[in-house]
Structure formats: C-alpha cells, structure tokens
Design a protein around this motif. Sequence first.
Motif, short mmCIF file in Angstrom:
data_model
loop_
_atom_site.label_atom_id
_atom_site.label_comp_id
_atom_site.label_asym_id
_atom_site.label_seq_id
_atom_site.Cartn_x
_atom_site.Cartn_y
_atom_site.Cartn_z
N ASN A 252 0.71 -1.22 -0.28
CA ASN A 252 0.50 -0.08 -0.19
C ASN A 252 0.91 1.33 -0.21
OD1 ASN A 252 -2.28 -1.80 0.30
ND2 ASN A 252 -2.46 -2.07 2.25
N SER A 253 1.89 1.41 0.79
CA SER A 253 2.76 2.66 1.02
C SER A 253 3.73 2.59 -0.57
CB SER A 253 3.68 2.26 1.71
OG SER A 253 4.56 1.33 2.16
N PHE A 254 4.09 1.47 -0.65
CA PHE A 254 4.85 1.77 -2.99
C PHE A 254 3.16 2.37 -3.35
CE2 PHE A 254 6.02 -0.13 -6.94
CZ PHE A 254 7.12 -0.25 -6.43
N ARG A 255 2.48 1.18 -3.22
CA ARG A 255 1.00 2.15 -4.45
C ARG A 255 1.26 3.78 -3.95
NH1 ARG A 255 -3.34 -2.68 -4.62
NH2 ARG A 255 -2.20 -3.53 -5.51
N ASN A 256 1.08 3.96 -2.96
CA ASN A 256 0.83 5.70 -2.76
C ASN A 256 1.30 6.27 -2.38
OD1 ASN A 256 -1.89 4.56 -1.15
ND2 ASN A 256 -0.99 4.60 0.61
N LYS A 257 3.19 6.18 -2.77
CA LYS A 257 3.94 6.80 -2.97
C LYS A 257 4.12 6.74 -5.31
CE LYS A 257 8.95 7.06 -3.19
NZ LYS A 257 9.99 6.29 -2.33
N LYS A 258 3.24 5.66 -5.45
CA LYS A 258 3.38 5.97 -6.98
C LYS A 258 2.34 6.93 -7.04
CE LYS A 258 6.90 3.06 -8.76
NZ LYS A 258 7.89 3.08 -9.30
N VAL A 259 1.71 7.06 -6.34
CA VAL A 259 0.36 7.92 -6.86
C VAL A 259 0.96 9.26 -6.92
CG1 VAL A 259 -1.95 8.19 -6.29
CG2 VAL A 259 -1.26 6.35 -6.87
N GLU A 260 1.25 9.26 -5.80
CA GLU A 260 1.75 11.08 -5.49
C GLU A 260 2.88 11.10 -6.14
OE1 GLU A 260 3.29 10.84 -1.63
OE2 GLU A 260 1.99 10.30 -0.14
N GLU A 261 3.37 10.63 -6.71
CA GLU A 261 4.51 11.05 -7.65
C GLU A 261 4.02 11.07 -9.30
OE1 GLU A 261 7.52 7.36 -7.90
OE2 GLU A 261 8.45 8.01 -5.80
N LYS A 262 3.33 10.91 -8.83
CA LYS A 262 2.11 10.94 -10.79
C LYS A 262 1.29 12.45 -10.57
CE LYS A 262 1.75 6.49 -12.68
NZ LYS A 262 0.94 4.49 -12.74
N ALA A 263 0.44 12.30 -9.27
CA ALA A 263 0.37 13.93 -8.47
C ALA A 263 1.20 14.96 -9.50
CB ALA A 263 -0.53 13.00 -7.77
#
Length: 376
Positions: free
Chosen positions: A361-372
């Motif tokens: 989950n933390s890895f997915r959130n980090k990816k989402v934040e990097e895209k945002a």
Amino acid sequence: MTQQNDNIDNMPNQEEEIDLLELARKLWDSRRMLIRWGIAGAVIGLIVAFSIPREYTTTIKLAPEANDGKAASGGLGALASMAGISMGTGGGADAVYPQLYPDVVSSVPFVVGLFDVNLVDKEGNATTVRQYLEEDTSAPWWSAIMSLPGTVIGGVKSLFTSDDEVAEGDSINIFHLSPKENDIVLALSSRISANVDTKTSVITLSSTMQDPVVSAMLADTIAMRLREYVTEYRTNKARQDMEYAQKLNDEARDEYYKAQQRYADYTDKNQGLILRSAQTERDRLQNESSLAFNLYNQTAQQLQMAKAKVQQTTPVYTVVQPATVPLRPSKPSKVLILVGFVFLAVVAASAWILFGKDMVNSFRNKKVEEKAEPEQ
C-alpha cells in the motif's frame, strides 16, 4: 525529576506493548484469511504427502568380536573408552577397523558389487538390485517436471553422438562409469548406510527401499558382503601363508614318496648282497628317505599351524538384530509434512497481513503521489 525519568523509561515498554497488541489485533481481524491460507496449506501438504512414494527401512545390528586390547591397552584405552572414543578392534596393524565400515559400504566397488544381487519383491517377482532401481522404483510427479530440462539436453546430445560412444557393455568398468551407472551408484549409495557406535563398536546397517521385502533382503546381503570383505582383508596374509605352507608340504610329500620308493626299489633288487658298496648305497638311500620324511613332517606341522592362524584371524560377528521385513513405512511422515505446510502457510499469511500489505500500500501511494506531483 526521578518520576519524570521513570516515565521516560517506561515509554518504550508501553509503545512496544501497544505495538504487540496492534499486531495481534491485525491478525485477529484477518483470522478468516489465516484460516483460508491454513486450509490451502493443508491441501497442498496432503497432495505432497500422498505423492511421495512410501519407503521401508530395514536395520541390522552386528557386534564384532571383542579384542584383547592390543590396540588400546592399559590406561590409554580406558581413557579413550571414558571419552567415548574407540581405539579400534582389529589390532595395531589392522587398517580396516569398524570406524571405516561406513566408507567401505559407500565405496563405489562395494556398491557396484550389489548391482547383480538377486532379489524377490513382495509380489514374488524375481529381480536384481539394478533392475529394481531402474524399473520398479517410482518418484514424485514433480520429479519428472524438474528432470525435463536435463532429459531434453540429453536427447539433443544423443543426436550428435555416435552409437559407439553411447553403447554400454555388459561389464561395468569401475574406473570409468557411464552416466547411467553413476546415477544408479548415487541412488543406491543414498539408500544404504552403515553407522558404528564409538563406545560399543556395534555396527548398524540399514537399507531403504520402496518394497519391504526388497529392503530386508538387501540389508541382509549388505551385512553378508561386509563380513566377507572384512574377513577377506583380515585373513589375506594368513591365507597366503597357508597357501605357501601347502605348497611346501606338497613338495616335501612328493620328495619323501620318491625317496622312499628309491630305497624300496634298491632294497628289493639287492637282497642277499654282502658287498660293502651295496650296504653303503642302501644306508644312503635310507638316510635320504628319513630326511625327506622329517622335512615332510615339519611342513605338515607348519601347514596345520597356518590353518589354525587363518581360523584365528577370521573375525566373528554376532547378529544382535537380524533383518526382518518392515511392516510400516519409515517415510514419508504424512503428519509432519501436513503440519509443516500448514505452519508455513500461516506464517506466510501472517507476514502478508502484518508487513506485506502495508508495504504494498505504501508503495502504491508513493507511486500515486509521484504521478500527481507533475500534474500540480
């Protein structure tokens, strides 16, 4: 001030306790998942347990003859015995003592010598050890999948290899085994074993086969072959001396018979003669016959002593536990496999619940934040 320090010291313990309770809460909330993973592990464990063929182990225990203590006499032998160390039972000049029996049993010449041993399985079918290992021994279903690459590579190599190179003779060259023969040697070596108790020198021989009758017959053959090997080694020098004594005795006997016959022939032909020369010749022949008889008598005594020496050096083994057909398989332990797979499944599920899910989950959130971030 002291009270504040106590409160500071208690904070890590409180945090640790809270963390443990949190972990326990996570596991309890995901108990259905743990149960599902445990059931899946049990199903896989049952499949694996019932896929492994049953193996039967036969054990034989031999007690070698007691030594008078030539190799470990006096206080040194007593100290070694107290320390659980055996100084050997074959005398100081004996190079094959019980501690080397495991190496003898696992050696290539000994294992190859078992290939042609005749056996009978539980259904009454006659076979040999080599034939049984090649044709009547089954393996788990996944072994065929794991050996598939090697089979393909071997098939490709055979296309580029002449028939003369891959042809195998009837006899086995121990110095240069073929790949197939080497595989059989390794398989058979892993199924037979010999262990020696360093305190009591009791020899334990065992064989493991998928047929209980074959296992018992092979174990009995191993014990017989080991006794023959040790007996041949121990009595080798004595038997050579006996053969030499036998040769001398035969030669002395023939010479005695010839001398006796010459004396008898001369006496028969010269009866009634009173010539001094005739009496001298008769005395000489009589003395030769007496000397030949004395030599024959001495060699006969030496021959009897050599035979006694062979008997004296022949080792004696007492069968403490004979070979019997095992009634229950020794492996696999289905209960142990089942418990092991359930345990591993529960541990894997717990690791996923406690750590894996949060990391993903933390890895997915980090990816989402990097895209945002670029969009902003």
